[in-house]
Motif scaffolding. Structure first.
Motif, short mmCIF file in Angstrom:
data_model
loop_
_atom_site.label_atom_id
_atom_site.label_comp_id
_atom_site.label_asym_id
_atom_site.label_seq_id
_atom_site.Cartn_x
_atom_site.Cartn_y
_atom_site.Cartn_z
N VAL A 103 0.82 -1.21 0.00
CA VAL A 103 0.00 0.00 0.00
C VAL A 103 0.86 1.27 0.00
CG1 VAL A 103 -1.97 -1.11 1.09
CG2 VAL A 103 -0.20 -0.11 2.53
N ALA A 104 2.09 1.16 0.48
CA ALA A 104 2.95 2.36 0.52
C ALA A 104 3.62 2.61 -0.84
CB ALA A 104 4.01 2.20 1.61
N ALA A 105 4.18 1.54 -1.42
CA ALA A 105 4.92 1.70 -2.67
C ALA A 105 4.07 1.42 -3.90
CB ALA A 105 6.13 0.77 -2.67
#
Length: 304
Positions: free
Chosen positions: A150-152
């Motif tokens: 979800v971050a990258a």
């Protein structure tokens, strides 16, 4: 979504009833219909198109009659080795998301035979079609889920995904308004009984019309199958019985809670009245404070 209708004296069941869905799309002789449906709902084209499928758990009335799992899916492998878990539901079930992941995970794990390595694993997709709002906060009726960073913003793997279609959010097109292959199949799935009684007609599209006509014929046969109807009617009776039991249990729980609450309230009121009397208040003053008739105040004080 009009997935059921009453014609004459008998109810007409639509595709979204799981028994009917399995009847229409889960037979080996109906793989042409299933292939057309899968290509449309998965929105495949070009080199991703499915041209041949194998049903891993074909329709069998005897197995349906013995089934207690409550999950009537169609498990499929296509010519390229990709796996699919397809199901339809008209009613919301508790733990629905976990249920989808559980059965999809089982299909994913069943791919490998003893001694095979993990590189043999193929993409496994769960395709769930429902007639209710599965994700009420989302406007889109078609949603795709994967394991994702979800971050990258990248996928962990392409091997495992869930796709959900909420027909409750499907908007019918006006007559003459162009529709995609995907939308035409959604219309057939959601309004099957209307196609049976002639109140809706299949669109003039050579791309899908023949397979849709075959699907409607399967729907007609499903409704004419007495043993299948017995199963459908028994399932409805069971659902009504469970719903009734839940309502009655809730009512009894509320009544018990009220009774306990009243008893507790009465005890607290009696304690208050005694405390006020111990402080020297007259019965009339206590009756005014407690909003009770003086005779009831006397009765409570006499119980000491």
């Amino acid at each position: 979504m009009n997935d059921a209708a009453v014609t004459g004296h008998e109810k007409v069941y639509g595709f979204l009833h799981d028994f009917v869905f399995k009847f229409a799309f889960g037979k080996p002789q109906n793989t042409r219909i299933l292939t057309a449906l899968l290509n449309s709902l998965m929105q495949f084209d070009g080199d991703r198109l499915i041209d041949e499928v194998t049903i891993l758990n074909p329709y069998c009335l005897g197995e349906l009659q013995r089934s207690k799992a409550g999950v009537l899916d169609v498990k499929v492998r296509d010519k390229l080795g990709r796996y699919y878990f397809i199901e339809a539901q008209v009613a919301r079930r508790h733990g629905f998301a976990g249920r989808i992941l559980y059965y999809l995970s089982r299909l994913f794990a069943e791919q490998l035979d003893k001694g095979e390595d993990y590189t043999a694993l193929q993409t496994t997709t769960g395709l769930t079609i429902v007639d209710f709002d599965l994700w009420p906060a989302v406007d889109s009726m078609y949603n795709v889920f994967r394991f994702r960073n979800v971050a990258a913003d990248f996928d962990f793997s392409h091997l495992f995904e869930v796709r959900t279609i909420e027909l409750s959010k499907f908007r019918e097109r006006r007559p003459g308004e162009p529709r995609s292959r995907f939308e035409r199949w959604l219309d057939v799935l959601g309004f099957g009984p209307a196609y049976l009684d002639g109140s809706k007609r299949l669109p003039d599209s050579p791309e899908t019309q023949e397979e849709m006509t075959m699907a409607i014929e399967q729907l007609k046969q499903a409704n004419a199958d007495r043993e299948l109807r017995n199963l459908l009617e028994a399932e409805e009776r069971r659902d009504r019985d469970i719903a009734t039991q839940l309502v009655m249990a809730r009512r009894e729980g509320i009544a018990e809670g009220i009774a306990k609450g009243l008893a507790k309230g009465e005890a607290q009121c009696a304690t208050m009245i005694r405390n006020l009397a111990a402080r020297g208040m007259s019965r009339e003053q206590i009756a005014e404070v407690a909003a009770l008739p003086p005779a009831e105040v006397d009765a409570i004080l006499a119980q000491r």
